[in-house]
Design a protein around this motif. Structure first.
Motif, PDB file in Angstrom:
ATOM      1  N   THR A 117      29.616  44.259  29.507  1.00  0.00           N
ATOM      2  CA  THR A 117      31.273  44.370  29.814  1.00  0.00           C
ATOM      3  C   THR A 117      31.767  43.323  28.806  1.00  0.00           C
ATOM      4  O   THR A 117      32.820  42.927  29.519  1.00  0.00           O
ATOM      5  CB  THR A 117      31.261  45.190  31.700  1.00  0.00           C
ATOM      6  OG1 THR A 117      31.283  43.400  31.944  1.00  0.00           O
ATOM      7  CG2 THR A 117      30.663  45.329  32.295  1.00  0.00           C
ATOM      8  N   TRP A 131      31.756  46.615  36.991  1.00  0.00           N
ATOM      9  CA  TRP A 131      32.733  47.311  36.093  1.00  0.00           C
ATOM     10  C   TRP A 131      32.110  48.584  35.785  1.00  0.00           C
ATOM     11  O   TRP A 131      31.666  49.184  34.482  1.00  0.00           O
ATOM     12  CB  TRP A 131      32.491  46.293  35.504  1.00  0.00           C
ATOM     13  CG  TRP A 131      34.009  45.329  36.392  1.00  0.00           C
ATOM     14  CD1 TRP A 131      34.420  45.355  37.080  1.00  0.00           C
ATOM     15  CD2 TRP A 131      34.239  44.735  35.091  1.00  0.00           C
ATOM     16  NE1 TRP A 131      35.138  44.850  37.082  1.00  0.00           N
ATOM     17  CE2 TRP A 131      35.186  43.765  35.985  1.00  0.00           C
ATOM     18  CE3 TRP A 131      34.494  43.444  33.553  1.00  0.00           C
ATOM     19  CZ2 TRP A 131      36.111  42.606  35.343  1.00  0.00           C
ATOM     20  CZ3 TRP A 131      35.267  42.429  33.274  1.00  0.00           C
ATOM     21  CH2 TRP A 131      35.880  42.118  34.287  1.00  0.00           C
ATOM     22  N   ARG A 166      31.266  42.280  37.721  1.00  0.00           N
ATOM     23  CA  ARG A 166      31.006  42.492  36.187  1.00  0.00           C
ATOM     24  C   ARG A 166      29.920  43.343  36.678  1.00  0.00           C
ATOM     25  O   ARG A 166      30.368  44.638  36.079  1.00  0.00           O
ATOM     26  CB  ARG A 166      31.016  42.138  35.030  1.00  0.00           C
ATOM     27  CG  ARG A 166      31.554  41.085  34.299  1.00  0.00           C
ATOM     28  CD  ARG A 166      31.582  40.150  33.542  1.00  0.00           C
ATOM     29  NE  ARG A 166      32.046  39.336  32.576  1.00  0.00           N
ATOM     30  CZ  ARG A 166      33.250  39.833  31.799  1.00  0.00           C
ATOM     31  NH1 ARG A 166      33.341  41.314  31.537  1.00  0.00           N
ATOM     32  NH2 ARG A 166      33.472  38.812  31.459  1.00  0.00           N
TER      33      ARG A 166
END
Length: 718
Positions: free
Chosen positions: A401, A346, A343
């Protein structure tokens, strides 16, 4: 002297806004009454519920007292010519409301003048309140407001009634087209009717109580009793104390009761933090725990009714909570499909601030600041794990996220810590290192207020400081400096957090260096191109943190303003040493020798200031040969005392250093008793000024002692 009552009745006010608005209304009414010489004889009280803001001012005057004042007119030579009054005399007589023959004459250094003593009759309280109160009500600040009649008439919610009374007499206050009367309203469900208020004061409170509307204190007491009673249905259980939630439900009710609900024990497999957040922040439910603080599959809901005899309301609450828990469980399970490590990239799609880039960029900057802080702390001898700090900084924002944080934003950081605890962060990572990383991530938003605890570990403290410093540095560099009540990025709260963490963990960090490095972390970034060229970054931050330290030392630790000002005047880059210096000065306040030294330093400061204003320069080096005996005694004793003073300050032994400084008292007293500093001979004067400046500068590391208030006894304690 009549009692004054004001009640503003409206649709339900958001619970989070009631307390601040209530306090502001009291302050405005208090200021108005004092300004108009209608001071209440006792402290004002209040009566607030979701549907009303009320102020009770006991015993205000029925009218202003008459004021008699002497006014001065034209000079006698101007007022009379050839013994006859001139137009100037007639004009002054008309202004005074008197005949010329009634005017007085007064003598002044500039000559004789006409004068008149006039009496201004006081206005009635009813007239003043009617005229001025609407403006005060409409000026109350609301985070959000609305209009329902005219765009120019805005209030938090539509106003439905106004009560304004002096004893049993209605005051004709008009607010947003509603004329005040003596009719309030009862509880919306239990007593939905108009309530006649017979009189301001106690009868007002009694009338509302009869209509099932309780005061705030009574509602809190009744809520606690209802929660206790409902919890007793489960042996050994107790409801989890939550002051913020209690304040919220008190502001959501007018006559509270409580019910006990249950949920499926299978949900207890979810982390407690998730369950409690869902119950507290989303449903306003109290958690129930056993004697070991372990969560039980029950909750408590506070109602604004007299109960739930048929269980219909309880069933509805259980159904809603079940759906919320199902959502939380689904999000938890869905989030596990991608690790925090995945993540991190992200975060390139998550904006931190439009001019400061993404959270991915922030993560990289925070890692750099963390590395510098960790190394600085390690070199000072404090045990820290730099690798843990670096890894925690990398993963700290990854939970932004996740679906769970998107749904329950209150859990940011906490979710990251929980996921870091259960996920595989690194194949070869030891268990204790993983738990340390998880704890640092879990705590890195702390403290969220001065009442909140700081991160539990050094690693968490470094991560929290770095994260907050990056935000503050970036916003200041853009010129987004908090001003007045405007602080949209909560920079004051974050700065307070930095101060509290450094102080409580006793970290040897320099604030100027910290923010110099935090600013350096932006070097070469796209954000740097948008930084303000007009703002003096270092100076703005220095001033900002002085305010934050003053707040921490005065409002949180409780030190007196003059002690705080004196210490901050001598520098405050090192928070830990600043706190210790304040403690030392506060502890010395009771010493007669120290008080005398402070008086002397105040005198020295004033003399040097006057000398500088007169463009008198001091002579360096000192000419010891011109010293008289008092000067020689002071200088000779000052040197060894200063040597010991400097050594003790270097060791952080400030109380001992101040005790050493106090030994100079007899020599300083003798100097001022027998030496004329501003001697007529220029050489002597400059030499004596130089001696005083040497004395002042030599002992300024702890505080500017001239700032200490020494008159009277009220300022002598912490």
């Amino acid at each position: 002297m009549p009692d004054f009552l004001l009640e503003i009745g409206c649709e339900e006010i958001p619970a989070r806004m009631i307390d601040a608005a209530s306090q502001e209304l009291r302050e405005r009414v208090h200021t108005l009454l004092n300004r108009e010489r209608l001071n209440a004889k006792d402290t004002m009280t209040y009566f607030d519920t979701p549907r009303r803001l009320a102020v009770l001012a006991p015993g205000i005057p029925a009218a202003q007292a008459d004021i008699s004042e002497q006014i001065t007119g034209p000079a006698v030579t101007v007022a009379f010519k050839d013994g006859q009054p001139t137009p100037a005399a007639h004009a002054f007589a008309k202004k005074s409301g008197m005949h010329i023959s009634q005017l007085d004459r007064i003598s002044t250094p500039k000559g004789d003048y006409l004068s008149a003593r006039i009496t201004k009759k006081g206005r009635g309280a009813r007239e003043i309140i009617s005229e001025l109160l609407p403006k005060e009500i409409s000026s109350i600040y609301w985070p959000k407001s609305m209009y329902w009649r005219k765009p120019s008439e805005r209030f938090v919610r539509p106003v439905r009634w106004v009560v304004a009374m002096l004893d049993d007499e209605v005051v004709p206050v008009e607010f947003f087209g509603i004329m005040a009367g003596n009719q309030s309203r009862g509880h919306r469900i239990l007593a939905d009717r108009k309530v006649a208020i017979p009189r301001a004061g106690v009868p007002y409170v009694s009338a509302l109580r009869d209509a099932k509307v309780l005061s705030r204190a009574d509602r809190e007491q009744q809520t606690r009793k209802a929660l206790d009673a409902a919890t007793r249905a489960i042996p050994g259980a107790r409801w989890r104390e939550d002051k913020n939630l209690l304040d919220t439900v008190v502001n959501l009710t007018e006559c509270p009761s409580a019910i006990l609900g249950s949920f499926d024990p299978e949900y207890l497999a979810l982390p407690e933090e998730v369950l409690v957040t869902v119950m507290r922040d989303h449903q306003k439910y109290f958690a129930v725990e056993d004697s070991n603080h372990k969560l039980l599959p029950h909750f408590l809901a506070v109602l604004n009714t007299d109960g739930d005899p048929h269980g219909i309301i309880r069933h509805g609450h259980e159904r809603v909570l079940r759906a919320r828990f199902n959502d939380a469980r689904f999000f938890w399970q869905t989030d596990q499909k991608h690790s925090l490590r995945e993540r991190v990239t992200w975060l390139k799609q998550v904006t931190f601030q439009k001019d400061l880039g993404t959270y991915y960029e922030k993560t990289r900057r925070v890692q750099r600041v963390c590395s510098w802080l960790a190394e600085s702390i390690r070199q000072s001898g404090i045990a820290i794990r730099p690798g843990v700090v670096h890894k925690a900084a990398c993963l700290a924002k990854a939970d932004l996220t996740t679906e769970l944080v998107k749904e329950f934003t209150e859990l940011q950081g906490i979710v990251g810590g929980l996921y870091a605890r259960v996920q595989d962060l690194d194949r070869d990572m030891k268990e204790d290192a993983q738990q340390s990383i998880a704890t640092a991530i879990y705590d890195h938003y702390k403290p969220e207020s001065m009442e909140d605890s700081v991160p539990r570990t050094i690693e968490g403290a470094v991560l929290s400081i770095s994260d907050k410093a990056d935000s503050i540095a970036g916003m200041f560099a853009l010129g987004l400096v908090p001003s007045g009540s405007k602080d949209p990025f909560a920079l004051r709260r974050q700065a307070n957090g930095i101060v509290k963490i450094i102080a409580e963990h006793k970290l040897p960090l320099n604030l100027s260096q910290l923010f110099e490095y935090a600013r350096e972390a932006y070097r070469g970034s796209a954000a740097e191109k948008k930084f303000s060229a007009s703002l003096d970054y270092a100076d703005a931050l220095r001033s900002f943190f002085r305010e934050r330290l003053e707040f921490y030392l005065r409002d949180v630790l409780g030190f007196k303003y003059d002690v705080v000002n004196a210490v901050l005047a001598s520098g405050y880059d090192d928070v830990v040493q600043t706190v210790r210096r304040v403690e030392a000065v506060a502890n010395m306040r009771g010493s007669a020798d120290f008080v005398s030294i402070c008086v002397a330093f105040k005198r020295i400061t004033n003399i040097l200031r006057q000398a500088n204003a007169g463009a008198i320069t001091t002579l360096f080096p000192l000419n010891e040969r011109s010293f008289t005996r008092p000067e020689k005694d002071l200088f000779e004793h000052m040197r060894p005392i200063n040597t010991t003073f400097q050594r003790l300050c270097g060791q952080g032994q400030y109380l001992e250093a101040l005790t050493e400084l106090s030994k100079l008292r007899p020599y300083v007293d003798q100097f001022f008793d027998k030496v004329l500093v501003m001697a007529p001979e220029d050489d002597l004067k400059r030499n004596r000024l130089a001696l005083l400046e040497t004395l002042k500068n030599g002992f300024s590391q702890i505080a500017d002692f001239s700032e200490i208030v020494t008159e009277g006894g009220k300022e002598s304690s912490i």
